[in-house]
Design an enzyme around this catalytic site. Sequence first.
Site, PDB file in Angstrom:
ATOM      1  N   MET A 157       8.516   5.000  -3.733  1.00  0.00           N
ATOM      2  CA  MET A 157       8.095   5.148  -2.332  1.00  0.00           C
ATOM      3  C   MET A 157       9.278   5.193  -1.372  1.00  0.00           C
ATOM      4  SD  MET A 157       4.962   2.400  -2.603  1.00  0.00           S
ATOM      5  CE  MET A 157       5.976   1.218  -3.501  1.00  0.00           C
TER       6      MET A 157
ATOM      7  N   ASP B 290      -7.403   5.471  -4.495  1.00  0.00           N
ATOM      8  CA  ASP B 290      -6.536   6.093  -3.495  1.00  0.00           C
ATOM      9  C   ASP B 290      -6.127   7.457  -4.039  1.00  0.00           C
ATOM     10  OD1 ASP B 290      -4.299   5.601  -5.277  1.00  0.00           O
ATOM     11  OD2 ASP B 290      -4.247   3.542  -4.514  1.00  0.00           O
TER      12      ASP B 290
ATOM     13  N   LYS C 293      -4.001   5.322   1.353  1.00  0.00           N
ATOM     14  CA  LYS C 293      -3.077   5.123   2.460  1.00  0.00           C
ATOM     15  C   LYS C 293      -2.225   6.371   2.579  1.00  0.00           C
ATOM     16  CE  LYS C 293      -2.805   0.119   1.727  1.00  0.00           C
ATOM     17  NZ  LYS C 293      -3.702   0.069   0.588  1.00  0.00           N
TER      18      LYS C 293
END
Length: 255
Positions: free
Chosen positions: A175, A38, A60
Amino acid sequence: MSGNYGKVYLVGSGPGDPELLTLKARRLIDSAEVIIYDQLPGKVILDSMPESAEKINVGKYAGNHTMTQSEINEVLVKKAKEGKMVVRLKGGDPYVFGRGGEEAEVLVAEGIEFEVVPGITSAIAVPAYAGIPVTHRESTSMVTFITGHEDPTKEDSGLDWETLAKFNGTIVIFMGVKMLRRNTEELMKYGKDPKTPVAVIEKGTRPDQRVTVGTLADIANLAEERKVKAPAITVVGDVVNLHAILGEQITGKEF
C-alpha cells in the site's frame, strides 16, 4: 460461544489470480450465506461469488471509505448473531496487513466462533510473477514486509526508517503508492544507496499486471510519469535486478 450464533470465516483470497485461491477458500465462498468483501480480491474472484449469498461491499477506495473499520466490525457481529455463515473475504492473507487480527479480536469479545483461512500473500506472489524472488542465495537471505500507508491516527510512525535503510535484505512495501516518494526519500535520508533497485508492481498476478523498475532515486518520478495506481507492491533491493533476467509471467488469458 452462543449456540444461536453463526460462524465467521476470515478468508484470504490471495493476490488476485483466481487459480491461487485455496481449495478451502473456494469451498467457503461457494457455501457462504453472507460475504463481506472489499475490492482487493479482484474482479474475477468477486464475480464468482454465488448469487445465493448476501453480498456486502465494505471496500475502501482512495478518499472514499464505504465503511469504517468499526462499522465493518459491527456488520460482522450483526450477521453472525443472526445465525449466518459469514465469509469476510480479503485480498492476500487476512493477517498480513489485512486487519484480520482486529476483526478476530472483536469476534472473540462478542463470543462469536471464527476461523482464519490463510491466503497466499501478495508480498511473495506479486514479486514472483514479476520475475523477482524476494530471497536469493546470491543476493539476500533476508526479507521484511512493511506497510507504506500507516494508520493516520497513530501519533508516531511504527517504521524505523534508519534501521530499514541499513537493512541488507529485501524490503517489500504494501500500500505504498501514495507515499512512494516519502518512503524512498526516508530510506535515502538515512543512508540507503540511491542506486538501490526498486520495482513497483501494479495489479500483480492479474492479466493487467504492470511493472515499473527504477532506483530509489528515480522510482517516484517514473511512477508519476506512468500514472501508477494502487493496488501495488513495491520491492526494494538487489533481487529486483532479476526481473530483467527471469522476466514476467502474465496469467489469466484463459478467463
